[in-house]
Design a protein around this motif. Structure first.
Motif, PDB file in Angstrom:
ATOM      1  N   LEU A 177      -0.962  -8.590  -4.445  1.00  0.00           N
ATOM      2  CA  LEU A 177      -0.111  -7.601  -4.287  1.00  0.00           C
ATOM      3  C   LEU A 177      -0.761  -6.856  -2.935  1.00  0.00           C
ATOM      4  N   ARG A 178      -1.973  -6.554  -2.601  1.00  0.00           N
ATOM      5  CA  ARG A 178      -2.308  -6.168  -1.297  1.00  0.00           C
ATOM      6  C   ARG A 178      -1.753  -6.925  -0.423  1.00  0.00           C
ATOM      7  N   THR A 179      -1.583  -8.495  -0.303  1.00  0.00           N
ATOM      8  CA  THR A 179      -1.256  -8.807   0.791  1.00  0.00           C
ATOM      9  C   THR A 179       0.183  -8.451   0.936  1.00  0.00           C
ATOM     10  N   LEU A 180       0.973  -8.543  -0.060  1.00  0.00           N
ATOM     11  CA  LEU A 180       2.567  -8.009   0.177  1.00  0.00           C
ATOM     12  C   LEU A 180       2.598  -6.576   0.614  1.00  0.00           C
ATOM     13  N   ILE A 181       1.674  -5.616   0.290  1.00  0.00           N
ATOM     14  CA  ILE A 181       1.702  -4.235   0.770  1.00  0.00           C
ATOM     15  C   ILE A 181       1.389  -4.339   2.172  1.00  0.00           C
TER      16      ILE A 181
END
Length: 403
Positions: A177-181
């Motif tokens: 999810l951090r990558t997507l953010i």
């Protein structure tokens, strides 16, 4: 605090020594800084039992900031007009220049040298680069930066290094999810930055307080921190920010000059000296052929991919060979990728030393071959408006002296 000041004195002294060596021996300052870092760490450890403090947090911070700003400046050098005009050739040559050594060196590291898969991919990334600064220095030396040939070659270099930076982030960053953010925030920032920056600078810029530099550092630190939070690499957004602002910040030559002064005068010596200090000389001495194999595979892969592409776009043989040799150079992004791999535990000390040695050699060997055998002299007069004569006592370097 006295210890910190004395240690800083040693580092700046080494940076000054490296600069003098680059002048005396007519080599790039970044190259001499890496060598000085290697020798200094070896001498201090063997003779005095001391170290350069490469693990100290403030040295890591200055080193990382130097890498970020250097990456940003490389992206800001892109000429958008030439890229639009010659995008097919620049994209084709640039992509092939990235893909062939990326896969070729990864395969050689895995199948010939016996490295594990992760280390092999890191080797592919580190050796896929083209040194924009080395190419740019050569273009400036002979006036080729003013020709369509030189500008197209520089644009191709940016495509190659963009592939390297993106591969470094995508392969070694976990998709969470951090990558997507990070991807979402970064994409939004890259879309709006050109519009905001030109208006912000137009209204508040041009003051002694150096508002422009603070604004850019805010962006670079903010998105760099977000990249690190997403377990990627801070140089990725720095390079992309430089590219999207090439049409605004890149055209402000006074601002770029001031940023270069900060970057090359203070920050990059910490980066390159630290990178050199992490090289294991005993490991190189124990297996020199490993470094030779990596260098030869990189140059062979570049030749196989780039030369046919230049001929396809109707470059004469001499210009095609010259482009191929210069596209085979590497230094900045290769050393960044290698150091990233060492810091993340992807490669060990010996593998890091082999990679850095191959990267350094690739900054020198192809350039010497290009200028000795394939320099397109018929373009010199049209490119610079006069015959270029370089006094032998004047070393030719990139602005700030970094290859």
């Amino acid at each position: 605090m006295a210890e910190t000041w004395f240690l800083a004195t040693i580092w700046i002294g080494l940076a000054l020594l490296a600069t003098l060596l680059s002048i005396w021996f007519r080599i790039a300052t970044a190259l001499s800084e890496i060598v000085v870092g290697t020798v200094a760490q070896m001498v201090l450890g063997a003779v005095l039992g001391a170290s350069l403090g490469v693990g100290d947090s403030w040295i890591k911070f200055l080193s990382g900031t130097g890498a970020i700003l250097l990456t940003f400046l490389a992206g800001a050098e892109l000429d958008p007009t030439i890229f639009r005009q010659k995008w097919k050739e620049a994209t084709a040559v640039g992509l092939l220049s990235f893909l062939a050594p990326f896969f070729g060196c990864a395969a050689a590291a895995h199948w010939l040298l016996g490295w594990n898969a992760t280390a092999s991919w890191l080797a592919g990334v580190a050796l896929s680069t083209t040194s924009v600064a080395v190419v740019y220095a050569v273009m400036l030396e002979f006036g080729l930066n003013k020709t369509e040939f030189g500008k197209t070659l520089l644009a191709a270099c940016f495509v190659t290094d963009l592939g390297t930076v993106v591969a470094l982030g995508l392969i070694f960053a976990p998709f969470t999810l951090r990558t997507l953010i990070f991807a979402g925030v970064g994409t939004a920032a890259f879309l709006v930055l050109p519009w905001i920056t030109v208006r912000f600078f137009g209204k508040y810029g041009g003051r002694p307080s150096e508002l422009e530099a603070k604004y850019l550092l805010l962006l670079l630190f903010g998105l760099g921190g977000l990249a690190a939070w997403a377990e990627s690499e801070a140089v990725l957004p720095a390079y992309l920010i430089g590219m999207v602002l090439a049409g605004t910040v890149g055209k402000d030559h006074a601002l770029i000059r001031r940023l270069r002064t900060l970057t090359f005068g203070l920050l990059t010596p910490f980066y390159f000296i630290r990178a050199g200090s992490l090289v294991s000389v005993p490991a190189l001495a124990a297996a020199p052929m490993v470094f030779v194999v990596l260098l030869l595979v990189k140059m062979a892969a570049k030749f196989i991919a780039v030369y046919p592409a230049t001929r396809f776009f109707e470059n004469p043989r001499q210009e095609g060979m010259y482009s191929t040799m210069l596209m085979s150079t590497g230094l900045t992004f290769g050393s960044i990728a290698a150091l990233f791999g060492l810091n993340k535990g992807i490669v060990d000390d010996a593998q890091y030393s082999y990679l850095v040695a191959a990267v350094i050699a690739s900054a020198v060997v192809p350039t010497l071959i290009a200028n000795k055998l394939f320099l397109p002299r018929h373009l010199l007069r049209s490119g610079a408006g006069r015959t270029i004569v370089i006094p032998p006592q004047q070393p030719v370097q990139t602005p700030g002296g970094t290859p």
